[in-house]
Design an enzyme around this catalytic site. Structure first.
Site, mmCIF file in Angstrom:
data_model
loop_
_atom_site.group_PDB
_atom_site.id
_atom_site.type_symbol
_atom_site.label_atom_id
_atom_site.label_comp_id
_atom_site.label_asym_id
_atom_site.label_seq_id
_atom_site.Cartn_x
_atom_site.Cartn_y
_atom_site.Cartn_z
ATOM 1 N N TYR A 136 0.832 -1.210 0.000
ATOM 2 C CA TYR A 136 0.000 0.000 0.000
ATOM 3 C C TYR A 136 0.862 1.255 0.000
ATOM 4 O O TYR A 136 1.399 1.677 1.020
ATOM 5 C CB TYR A 136 -1.002 -0.043 1.173
ATOM 6 C CG TYR A 136 -2.208 -0.846 0.748
ATOM 7 C CD1 TYR A 136 -2.032 -2.165 0.338
ATOM 8 C CD2 TYR A 136 -3.473 -0.305 0.658
ATOM 9 C CE1 TYR A 136 -3.105 -2.923 -0.124
ATOM 10 C CE2 TYR A 136 -4.548 -1.051 0.202
ATOM 11 C CZ TYR A 136 -4.352 -2.353 -0.194
ATOM 12 O OH TYR A 136 -5.413 -3.083 -0.661
ATOM 13 N N LYS A 189 2.071 -15.910 0.326
ATOM 14 C CA LYS A 189 2.381 -16.383 -1.023
ATOM 15 C C LYS A 189 3.887 -16.643 -1.071
ATOM 16 O O LYS A 189 4.597 -16.173 -1.962
ATOM 17 C CB LYS A 189 1.937 -15.318 -2.048
ATOM 18 C CG LYS A 189 2.035 -15.741 -3.497
ATOM 19 C CD LYS A 189 1.104 -16.859 -3.883
ATOM 20 C CE LYS A 189 1.307 -17.256 -5.342
ATOM 21 N NZ LYS A 189 0.670 -18.544 -5.674
ATOM 22 N N ASP A 222 -3.876 -17.656 -3.139
ATOM 23 C CA ASP A 222 -4.733 -18.092 -4.251
ATOM 24 C C ASP A 222 -5.546 -19.322 -3.849
ATOM 25 O O ASP A 222 -6.754 -19.408 -4.105
ATOM 26 C CB ASP A 222 -3.911 -18.329 -5.525
ATOM 27 C CG ASP A 222 -2.620 -19.088 -5.282
ATOM 28 O OD1 ASP A 222 -2.235 -19.261 -4.102
ATOM 29 O OD2 ASP A 222 -1.986 -19.515 -6.255
ATOM 30 N N ASP A 246 -7.267 -7.277 2.096
ATOM 31 C CA ASP A 246 -8.276 -6.405 1.485
ATOM 32 C C ASP A 246 -9.118 -7.221 0.498
ATOM 33 O O ASP A 246 -10.355 -7.153 0.498
ATOM 34 C CB ASP A 246 -7.560 -5.259 0.757
ATOM 35 C CG ASP A 246 -8.461 -4.057 0.543
ATOM 36 O OD1 ASP A 246 -9.577 -4.054 1.077
ATOM 37 O OD2 ASP A 246 -8.031 -3.137 -0.158
ATOM 38 N N ASP A 250 -13.292 -8.769 1.023
ATOM 39 C CA ASP A 250 -14.442 -8.495 0.143
ATOM 40 C C ASP A 250 -15.065 -9.805 -0.332
ATOM 41 O O ASP A 250 -16.291 -9.930 -0.417
ATOM 42 C CB ASP A 250 -14.020 -7.655 -1.075
ATOM 43 C CG ASP A 250 -14.171 -6.159 -0.824
ATOM 44 O OD1 ASP A 250 -14.114 -5.765 0.359
ATOM 45 O OD2 ASP A 250 -14.333 -5.394 -1.786
#
Ligand code: ATP
Length: 356
Positions: A136, A189, A222, A246, A250
């Site tokens: 970010y 990851k 993933d 983030d 959602d």
């Protein structure tokens, strides 16, 4: 009146649907707290489009200074895209708030509400998202932006992961798991981003050793997205870095029903901010159809944080009664259009007041 019996609360109403959902959440909190003998004392501070007109900026210095003195904050959404030219394009006010106040933990629960159609009716999890670094660009540098362009055709982004921030967020996740079903999944990851998300994973596992009563496993982000759709009920607490959190939150919110249900708090060790996961929803703003559930749930979660910080169960009881009021309202068939209902925001509020 004892100071313990007053909850001082900074309120930033914000843009778009903020003026529709924030007052509903505050009124619900006020009633739930009153039942516990606690008075909610709001202090309204300029923020958003109105503050541009009255104070020359969406996040005036006077608001920032006042927030330094507040432990408990309720913040509506901001719609930076609608601001006049010179106020657009800078850092988003929400990011400025999180960075300045050091609100490093973003807690986003996802739980279906009986009566509201959900893709995953049995989902009941908490995403604990690191909020201060990662990719970010607006918060991971002391000076300048974490995104830059050496030439017009080349863009670079800096991803920042530190052991300190990773351990700190892991502690919050393991503590949260203790109060839930006792399981943490570390999402990373590290097969590709070996150094950065590998450090995050290793720091989380280091912290796990101090919580022998909490079980831990790990997933690549993933695979995690796929598993959330395939078997969401298997997960309790997910801890992850900023960008992954983030996106996954959602996804989890939609699995639980709608973004309009997704509550969220941003917290440090000293302050908590209730701020729903959704944005200003300009497409429906002013039409009296916004779903206030996310904002109410966010304030309820902030009350949980406050109860733990002050070892005062009354605040958690108030939060629980706010959630119970949402469930009772929805069970009575009252819901806003985003979740298939026909009620307006005002009608939903009215029904809430009948049950709380
Ligand atoms: P931001 O980038 O500021 O987070 P966004 O672009 O992701 O915002 P939102 O403002 O969250 O978008 O809106 C996304 C969609 O969800 C819109 O169609 C909006 O109407 C809907 N939505 C968001 N919040 C609510 C709510 N509380 N009630 C009903 N619909 C909502």
């Amino acid at each position: 009146m004892r100071t313990d019996d007053v909850l001082n609360c900074a309120v930033l109403v914000g843009d778009g649907i903020g003026p529709e959902v924030v007052p509903v959440a505050l009124d619900t909190a006020e009633r739930a707290l009153a039942a516990q003998g606690i008075t909610l004392a709001p202090e309204y501070l300029p923020f958003g489009r109105d503050a541009i007109d009255s104070h020359g900026g969406a996040l005036p210095e006077s608001t920032l200074a006042a927030l330094d003195g507040h432990e408990f904050m309720v913040v509506g959404p901001h719609d930076s895209a609608s601001y006049p030219g010179e106020h657009r394009g800078g850092p988003a006010p929400g990011a400025v708030l999180r960075k300045r106040l050091g609100l490093y933990a973003n807690l986003r629960p996802a739980q279906a509400i009986p009566g509201i159609p959900a893709t995953a009716p049995d989902i009941d999890l908490l995403i604990v998202r690191e909020n201060s670094e990662g990719l970010y660009a607006d918060r991971n540098m002391a000076v300048g932006s974490g995104e830059f362009m050496p030439t017009p055709d080349v863009a670079l982004a800096v991803g920042l992961i530190t052991r300190e921030a990773s351990e700190r967020i892991a502690e919050r996740a393991f503590e949260a798991a203790r109060a839930r079903r006792g399981h943490v999944t570390v999402v990373h990851k590290a097969n590709v981003l070996k150094l950065t998300t590998g450090l995050f994973r290793d720091a989380c596992y280091q912290v796990a050793r101090r919580f022998p009563d909490v079980t831990v496993d790990q997933q690549h982000v993933d695979a995690m997205a796929a598993l959330l759709v395939r078997r969401p009920a298997d997960f309790d607490v997910l801890v992850t870095e900023n960008l992954f959190g983030d996106i996954l939150s959602d996804l989890a919110a939609e699995l639980a029903g709608s973004l309009g249900l997704a509550s969220s708090i941003n917290a440090s060790d000293a302050q908590v901010m209730a701020q729903a996961a959704h944005g200003a929803a300009p497409d429906i703003a002013g039409r009296n159809v916004a779903d206030p559930i996310a904002m109410i749930g966010s304030v309820a979660s902030a009350l949980d944080w406050y109860a733990a910080a002050h070892r005062d169960r009354r605040f958690a009881v108030a939060g629980a009664s706010m959630r119970a009021a949402i469930s009772a309202t929805v069970s009575a068939g009252v819901a806003t259009p985003d979740v298939g209902g026909t009620a307006s925001t005002a009608e939903f509020h009215e029904r809430l007041r009948e049950v709380l």
